[in-house]
Design a protein around this motif. Structure first.
Motif, PDB file in Angstrom:
ATOM      1  N   ARG A  30      -0.573  -6.088   5.188  1.00 43.83           N
ATOM      2  CA  ARG A  30       0.858  -5.963   5.451  1.00 43.83           C
ATOM      3  C   ARG A  30       1.652  -5.545   4.219  1.00 43.83           C
ATOM      4  O   ARG A  30       2.527  -4.668   4.303  1.00 43.83           O
ATOM      5  CB  ARG A  30       1.382  -7.307   5.982  1.00 43.83           C
ATOM      6  CG  ARG A  30       2.822  -7.283   6.422  1.00 43.83           C
ATOM      7  CD  ARG A  30       3.231  -8.602   7.019  1.00 43.83           C
ATOM      8  NE  ARG A  30       3.097  -9.703   6.069  1.00 43.83           N
ATOM      9  CZ  ARG A  30       3.518 -10.944   6.304  1.00 43.83           C
ATOM     10  NH1 ARG A  30       4.056 -11.233   7.466  1.00 43.83           N
ATOM     11  NH2 ARG A  30       3.379 -11.887   5.403  1.00 43.83           N
ATOM     12  N   ASP A  31       1.356  -6.134   3.080  1.00 42.45           N
ATOM     13  CA  ASP A  31       2.120  -5.831   1.868  1.00 42.45           C
ATOM     14  C   ASP A  31       1.928  -4.381   1.431  1.00 42.45           C
ATOM     15  O   ASP A  31       2.889  -3.699   1.054  1.00 42.45           O
ATOM     16  CB  ASP A  31       1.715  -6.771   0.730  1.00 42.45           C
ATOM     17  CG  ASP A  31       2.162  -8.199   0.978  1.00 42.45           C
ATOM     18  OD1 ASP A  31       3.063  -8.396   1.818  1.00 42.45           O
ATOM     19  OD2 ASP A  31       1.613  -9.118   0.344  1.00 42.45           O
TER      20      ASP A  31
ATOM     21  N   SER B  82       3.643  -1.936   3.871  1.00 43.75           N
ATOM     22  CA  SER B  82       5.096  -2.003   3.677  1.00 43.75           C
ATOM     23  C   SER B  82       5.506  -1.215   2.436  1.00 43.75           C
ATOM     24  O   SER B  82       6.530  -0.516   2.436  1.00 43.75           O
ATOM     25  CB  SER B  82       5.547  -3.460   3.539  1.00 43.75           C
ATOM     26  OG  SER B  82       5.330  -4.170   4.741  1.00 43.75           O
ATOM     27  N   ASP B  83       4.702  -1.318   1.387  1.00 44.06           N
ATOM     28  CA  ASP B  83       4.981  -0.574   0.158  1.00 44.06           C
ATOM     29  C   ASP B  83       4.869   0.933   0.396  1.00 44.06           C
ATOM     30  O   ASP B  83       5.699   1.714  -0.089  1.00 44.06           O
ATOM     31  CB  ASP B  83       4.005  -1.010  -0.937  1.00 44.06           C
ATOM     32  CG  ASP B  83       4.301  -0.342  -2.270  1.00 44.06           C
ATOM     33  OD1 ASP B  83       5.437  -0.464  -2.756  1.00 44.06           O
ATOM     34  OD2 ASP B  83       3.399   0.312  -2.832  1.00 44.06           O
TER      35      ASP B  83
ATOM     36  N   MET C  36       5.404   2.428   3.197  1.00 41.19           N
ATOM     37  CA  MET C  36       6.561   2.820   4.005  1.00 41.19           C
ATOM     38  C   MET C  36       7.801   2.980   3.136  1.00 41.19           C
ATOM     39  O   MET C  36       8.591   3.914   3.325  1.00 41.19           O
ATOM     40  CB  MET C  36       6.814   1.789   5.106  1.00 41.19           C
ATOM     41  CG  MET C  36       5.803   1.830   6.233  1.00 41.19           C
ATOM     42  SD  MET C  36       6.361   0.984   7.731  1.00 41.19           S
ATOM     43  CE  MET C  36       7.564   2.149   8.350  1.00 41.19           C
ATOM     44  N   ASP C  37       7.980   2.073   2.187  1.00 43.23           N
ATOM     45  CA  ASP C  37       9.134   2.170   1.285  1.00 43.23           C
ATOM     46  C   ASP C  37       9.083   3.474   0.480  1.00 43.23           C
ATOM     47  O   ASP C  37      10.106   4.151   0.306  1.00 43.23           O
ATOM     48  CB  ASP C  37       9.160   0.972   0.336  1.00 43.23           C
ATOM     49  CG  ASP C  37       9.528  -0.324   1.044  1.00 43.23           C
ATOM     50  OD1 ASP C  37      10.091  -0.251   2.150  1.00 43.23           O
ATOM     51  OD2 ASP C  37       9.234  -1.405   0.496  1.00 43.23           O
TER      52      ASP C  37
ATOM     53  N   LYS D  99      10.000   6.395   2.678  1.00 41.85           N
ATOM     54  CA  LYS D  99      11.444   6.468   2.922  1.00 41.85           C
ATOM     55  C   LYS D  99      12.150   7.176   1.769  1.00 41.85           C
ATOM     56  O   LYS D  99      13.089   7.949   1.987  1.00 41.85           O
ATOM     57  CB  LYS D  99      12.014   5.067   3.118  1.00 41.85           C
ATOM     58  CG  LYS D  99      11.634   4.427   4.452  1.00 41.85           C
ATOM     59  CD  LYS D  99      12.171   3.009   4.559  1.00 41.85           C
ATOM     60  CE  LYS D  99      11.755   2.369   5.869  1.00 41.85           C
ATOM     61  NZ  LYS D  99      12.214   0.954   5.961  1.00 41.85           N
TER      62      LYS D  99
ATOM     63  N   GLU E  72       4.070   3.449  10.795  1.00 44.39           N
ATOM     64  CA  GLU E  72       4.589   2.445  11.725  1.00 44.39           C
ATOM     65  C   GLU E  72       3.454   1.809  12.519  1.00 44.39           C
ATOM     66  O   GLU E  72       3.437   0.589  12.734  1.00 44.39           O
ATOM     67  CB  GLU E  72       5.612   3.091  12.663  1.00 44.39           C
ATOM     68  CG  GLU E  72       6.916   3.464  11.966  1.00 44.39           C
ATOM     69  CD  GLU E  72       7.858   4.254  12.856  1.00 44.39           C
ATOM     70  OE1 GLU E  72       7.450   4.583  14.002  1.00 44.39           O
ATOM     71  OE2 GLU E  72       8.993   4.546  12.428  1.00 44.39           O
TER      72      GLU E  72
ATOM     73  N   LEU F 169       1.527  -0.478  10.212  1.00 44.01           N
ATOM     74  CA  LEU F 169       2.240  -1.725   9.937  1.00 44.01           C
ATOM     75  C   LEU F 169       2.115  -2.691  11.113  1.00 44.01           C
ATOM     76  O   LEU F 169       1.921  -3.897  10.914  1.00 44.01           O
ATOM     77  CB  LEU F 169       3.715  -1.442   9.646  1.00 44.01           C
ATOM     78  CG  LEU F 169       4.548  -2.665   9.240  1.00 44.01           C
ATOM     79  CD1 LEU F 169       3.971  -3.314   7.982  1.00 44.01           C
ATOM     80  CD2 LEU F 169       6.009  -2.280   9.011  1.00 44.01           C
ATOM     81  N   ARG F 170       2.206  -2.170  12.334  1.00 50.44           N
ATOM     82  CA  ARG F 170       2.020  -3.034  13.510  1.00 50.44           C
ATOM     83  C   ARG F 170       0.625  -3.649  13.496  1.00 50.44           C
ATOM     84  O   ARG F 170       0.448  -4.840  13.789  1.00 50.44           O
ATOM     85  CB  ARG F 170       2.239  -2.231  14.797  1.00 50.44           C
ATOM     86  CG  ARG F 170       3.687  -1.865  15.070  1.00 50.44           C
ATOM     87  CD  ARG F 170       3.865  -1.367  16.496  1.00 50.44           C
ATOM     88  NE  ARG F 170       3.124  -0.142  16.745  1.00 50.44           N
ATOM     89  CZ  ARG F 170       3.619   1.079  16.559  1.00 50.44           C
ATOM     90  NH1 ARG F 170       4.856   1.235  16.103  1.00 50.44           N
ATOM     91  NH2 ARG F 170       2.897   2.148  16.833  1.00 50.44           N
TER      92      ARG F 170
ATOM     93  N   GLU G 128       0.453  -6.288  10.741  1.00 46.94           N
ATOM     94  CA  GLU G 128       1.169  -7.497  11.153  1.00 46.94           C
ATOM     95  C   GLU G 128       0.321  -8.306  12.129  1.00 46.94           C
ATOM     96  O   GLU G 128       0.252  -9.542  12.042  1.00 46.94           O
ATOM     97  CB  GLU G 128       2.503  -7.120  11.810  1.00 46.94           C
ATOM     98  CG  GLU G 128       3.534  -6.529  10.870  1.00 46.94           C
ATOM     99  CD  GLU G 128       4.257  -7.587  10.055  1.00 46.94           C
ATOM    100  OE1 GLU G 128       3.870  -8.763  10.125  1.00 46.94           O
ATOM    101  OE2 GLU G 128       5.204  -7.224   9.335  1.00 46.94           O
TER     102      GLU G 128
END
Length: 213
Positions: free
Chosen positions: A21-22, A25-26, A28-29, A32, A93, A96-97, A100
């Motif tokens: 997850r971490d 998420s990184d 994805m950031d 962006k 996305e 990430l799902r 999670e």
């Protein structure tokens, strides 16, 4: 043009984005940030197209043809990068799902294992016959719970392997470690469980209650 060429490898659909997850998420950031930069350059590309169109309108000179060819190449590259950016966003996305779900499964599994371990470790095997029967019934329920937890473990391992199949290199060790932890903890708790006992022998894993004098 150089920026587009540098950006394309980062967006390659073969580049793995799965993981914990971490890490996802990184990723994805960071994507962006890239998308914001892409958005800023969109207006520049639009202005450049208009300028080239104005400069080459009604002209068939070698310079005009060269400009048009360069603009066509730029447009093609730009459209490709935009398409790859959208694709990577969708893949991130989905990753990430998945991450999670893996995190939730592992944490819930370890929490339930802890409860099962406490029941096996601190259970008391009583002397009274009625209480013995009740205790044995509770043990049977506990063993059914462990069987269900074994199925949970299989789901965790299966999802973990699925993540590893498209895993970012930086997350491989983390995912493998969580699978190993889940398996080893299950084996530890399962080892405390009672084996079928013959002749009314006390099942292992339980302590005998205080004797009455």
């Amino acid at each position: 043009m150089d920026w587009l060429y540098r950006a394309e490898p980062q967006l390659c659909e073969e580049a793995p984005v799965g993981g914990d997850r971490d890490l996802v998420s990184d990723l994805m950031d960071k994507h962006k940030v890239f998308q914001k930069e892409l958005g800023k350059r969109a207006s520049c590309i639009k202005m450049l197209k208009r300028s080239v169109r104005d400069l080459t309108r009604g002209s068939s000179s070698a310079d005009s043809q060269w400009l048009q060819k360069q603009m066509e190449e730029l447009s093609t590259r730009w459209d490709l990068v935009c398409k790859l950016s959208v694709s990577k966003q969708a893949r991130l996305e989905a990753a990430l799902r998945q991450a999670e779900e893996f995190h939730t499964l592992v944490q819930a599994f370890l929490g339930r294992l802890c409860e099962s371990e406490k029941a096996l470790k601190y259970g008391v095997f009583p002397e009274e016959e009625a209480a013995v029967q009740e205790c044995q019934s509770q043990l049977q329920e506990l063993m059914k719970t462990l069987q269900c937890q074994q199925l949970e473990l299989e789901c965790i391992a299966s999802l973990g392997e699925e993540i590893l199949a498209a895993c970012h290199p930086d997350a491989i060790i983390t995912i493998k470690s969580w699978i190993t932890v889940a398996r080893s903890r299950f084996q530890e708790v399962r080892a405390r469980g009672p084996e079928p006992a013959a002749g009314g022998a006390r099942p292992p894993g339980l302590s005998r209650g205080p004797e009455t004098r």
